[in-house]
Design an enzyme around this catalytic site. Structure first.
Site, short mmCIF file in Angstrom:
data_model
loop_
_atom_site.label_atom_id
_atom_site.label_comp_id
_atom_site.label_asym_id
_atom_site.label_seq_id
_atom_site.Cartn_x
_atom_site.Cartn_y
_atom_site.Cartn_z
N ASN A 1 27.19 -28.90 84.43
CA ASN A 1 26.89 -28.78 85.97
C ASN A 1 26.03 -27.63 86.21
O ASN A 1 26.15 -26.46 85.53
CB ASN A 1 28.13 -28.74 86.66
CG ASN A 1 29.36 -27.54 85.92
OD1 ASN A 1 29.25 -27.39 84.78
ND2 ASN A 1 30.16 -27.04 86.91
N ILE A 2 25.20 -27.62 87.17
CA ILE A 2 24.34 -26.61 87.77
C ILE A 2 24.47 -26.41 89.12
O ILE A 2 24.06 -27.38 89.77
CB ILE A 2 22.92 -26.97 87.04
CG1 ILE A 2 22.72 -27.16 85.56
CG2 ILE A 2 22.04 -25.94 87.55
CD1 ILE A 2 21.29 -27.61 85.28
N GLU A 3 25.08 -25.46 89.57
CA GLU A 3 25.55 -25.25 91.12
C GLU A 3 24.20 -24.28 91.64
O GLU A 3 23.23 -23.89 90.85
CB GLU A 3 26.77 -24.41 91.07
CG GLU A 3 27.76 -25.21 90.32
CD GLU A 3 29.27 -24.67 90.37
OE1 GLU A 3 30.24 -25.35 90.45
OE2 GLU A 3 29.25 -23.26 90.73
N GLU B 1 27.61 -34.98 84.90
CA GLU B 1 27.36 -36.29 84.43
C GLU B 1 25.95 -36.79 85.08
O GLU B 1 25.19 -37.29 84.21
CB GLU B 1 28.20 -37.26 85.14
CG GLU B 1 29.92 -37.01 84.72
CD GLU B 1 30.53 -35.88 85.72
OE1 GLU B 1 29.96 -35.04 86.14
OE2 GLU B 1 31.72 -35.92 86.12
N CYS C 1 29.32 -39.01 91.30
CA CYS C 1 28.81 -39.33 90.01
C CYS C 1 29.14 -40.83 89.44
O CYS C 1 28.49 -41.52 89.03
CB CYS C 1 29.18 -38.36 89.03
SG CYS C 1 28.57 -36.90 89.17
#
Ligand code: ZN
Length: 136
Positions: free
Chosen positions: A44-46, A57, A93
């Site tokens: 995950n890249i916020e 995902e 997702c």
């Protein structure tokens, strides 16, 4: 981490190490395998602008389908977390997965304590939005 049973498990936890999650503090990794045997992973890249955040995902899916034709299908997805309970894919997702999975695609949710929950995609997301042109 005692649950590193498969190459996909290892790839998902390896990706998790790169999670950029200063807002949620939730480190998630995902990995997947395509019908051609190739494997991809992501974390995950916020983003400070929350709408720019991308889940692990989808990062793995973008990587896979930016290098393979969409005729490939995902045979297995692994989502890894360090949470108490295995972390399920969000609704967004699941809808993106529906584009590239088959009803039989295996979705395994694992955590660092060795807990594991396994679904077939059709059981995880039984009523996916699937326009007529995508049905086969
Ligand atoms: Zn998501």
């Amino acid at each position: 981490m005692s649950s590193l049973k498969t190459k996909l498990d290892q790839a998902a936890f390896a990706a998790l190490q790169f999670s950029y999650s200063p807002y949620s503090q939730k480190k998630i990794g995902a990995s997947l395998q395509l019908t051609n045997g190739k494997c991809y992973s992501g974390c995950n890249i916020e983003n400070a602008s929350y709408g720019g955040t991308v889940c692990a995902e989808r990062v793995a899916i973008w990587k896979a389908f930016s290098e393979n034709p969409a005729t490939e299908k995902i045979t297995e997805v692994v989502v890894a977390s360090v949470e108490k309970d295995p972390w399920p894919p969000c609704g967004f997702c699941r809808q993106v997965l529906a584009e590239f999975c088959t009803p039989e695609t295996i979705v395994r949710l694992i955590n660092s304590d060795g807990k594991e929950v396994t679904y077939q995609f059709k059981n995880l997301f039984p009523a996916a939005f699937k326009p007529e042109h995508l049905k086969k």
